[in-house]
Design an enzyme around this catalytic site. Structure first.
Site, PDB file in Angstrom:
ATOM      1  N   CYS A 101       0.339  -0.955   0.200  1.00 47.59           N
ATOM      2  CA  CYS A 101      -0.210  -0.262  -0.325  1.00 47.59           C
ATOM      3  C   CYS A 101       0.734   1.419   0.115  1.00 47.59           C
ATOM      4  O   CYS A 101       1.642   1.683   0.850  1.00 47.59           O
ATOM      5  CB  CYS A 101      -0.712  -0.100   1.341  1.00 47.59           C
ATOM      6  SG  CYS A 101      -2.015   1.234   1.765  1.00 47.59           S
ATOM      7  N   CYS A 114      -5.826   5.686  -4.574  1.00 53.09           N
ATOM      8  CA  CYS A 114      -5.047   4.018  -3.810  1.00 53.09           C
ATOM      9  C   CYS A 114      -3.540   4.522  -4.098  1.00 53.09           C
ATOM     10  O   CYS A 114      -3.201   4.797  -5.602  1.00 53.09           O
ATOM     11  CB  CYS A 114      -5.328   2.983  -4.712  1.00 53.09           C
ATOM     12  SG  CYS A 114      -4.857   1.611  -4.050  1.00 53.09           S
TER      13      CYS A 114
END
Length: 328
Positions: free
Chosen positions: A79, A233
């Protein structure tokens, strides 16, 4: 139990330090905690996209290890937005100077991170490495009848939208679209199908629509596997930047700063190519701590947040001021 509420480009998380062995949650409770506190309806202060877990590194070169537990309890291999906030936390804990690079262990690689110049006054930022990159169908978990996918149709998904697939290392399916498609329901329709029972991506995939604003600016909207539509994201913005360079900018795009806008704000990216032909991406963006949180562990696992101590840091006000400036 102490937590931080953090975010990168509005992609928000709770950060849990599990560096001390005596206070670590077991795997069952770790997943239970993530699902309980991150739930957008019944979770802690409106929930979050996931739980970032900071652990001791297993490799000598890294200062710490990051795990990412999504809101649904699944684990993400990486991430980028979360890594920036973990990098800031680890740098503060280890008293790393702003000009010093260090490494954070992730599922597939130890990644270089360092402090970056503030995006705006009182908006701390970090630069993190996004890699490894692969176009292999095996690494992406893709079954479309070929070994890679680059600017091609998948007729079952759309008769007009062309897709490219890449793992960074999270699997991503990206497509360039116009303003009308970007604002419509097609992204949710396609991504919902691909993250349910389907033969193309049986394990699911992150899906992003890219809208080109200029030679150095793109807008990315993402449906994140295990989360849904998200403000941003990090790996999706990195994957989108890579495909933008390879497909549209070509050689002129390498080693150039790009601005990537998203519903939660803006990051900067730089696409690099190594001498062996492989790629990696620098992701540069905010690492905001919105609150310090103290709560009882047993109560948290049962969803009882009545005695939570929630202390705002004031950083979110500065970040929102930055966001407002982008819209002018």
């Amino acid at each position: 139990m102490k937590l931080l509420k953090v975010h990168g480009s509005g992609n928000d998380f709770f950060l849990l330090d599990q560096m001390e062995s005596g206070s670590r949650l077991n795997e069952v409770n770790l997943i239970k905690l993530a699902k309980t506190i991150c739930d957008r309806h019944s979770g802690l202060h409106g929930g979050a996209d996931g739980l970032l877990v900071v652990l001791p590194a297993e490799h000598q070169a890294a200062l710490a290890k990051m795990r990412v537990i999504n809101a649904d309890g699944s684990e993400a291999s990486m991430c980028g937005n979360g890594l920036r906030t973990v990098a800031r936390y680890v740098a503060g804990k280890a008293q790393i100077s702003d000009d010093q690079r260090f490494q954070i262990q992730t599922m597939y690689a130890d990644l270089q991170v360092k402090a970056a110049s503030e995006l705006a006054q009182s908006v701390p930022a970090y630069e993190v490495e996004i890699s490894p990159v692969s176009f292999s169908a095996t690494d992406i978990g893709m079954h479309v009848g070929q070994q890679s996918l680059f600017n091609e149709l998948i007729p079952a998904l759309s008769e007009t939208i062309k897709f490219s697939a890449v793992a960074v290392p999270n699997p991503h399916l990206v497509a360039f679209v116009d303003d009308k498609i970007l604002a419509g329901d097609k992204l949710v329709e396609i991504a919902t199908y691909l993250n349910g029972h389907n033969s193309f991506f049986p394990d699911g995939v992150n899906v992003s629509f890219i809208n080109v604003k200029s030679a150095r600016q793109i807008f990315v909207r993402t449906f994140e596997r295990g989360v849904g539509l998200t403000s941003a994201c990090g790996t999706a913005m990195s994957a989108s930047s890579l495909i933008f360079v390879l497909q549209q900018l070509k050689e002129k795009g390498f080693e150039k700063m790009l601005e990537v806008y998203n519903p939660g704000g803006m990051v900067k990216t730089i696409v690099h190519q190594r001498q062996d032909g492989t790629y990696w991406i620098s992701l540069i963006g905010n690492a905001t701590v919105t609150a310090n949180v103290v709560l009882d562990e047993k109560a948290a696992l049962t969803g009882n947040f009545s005695e939570v101590v929630w202390q705002e840091t004031g950083e979110e006000k500065e970040y929102q001021r930055f966001i407002t400036s982008l819209k002018k």
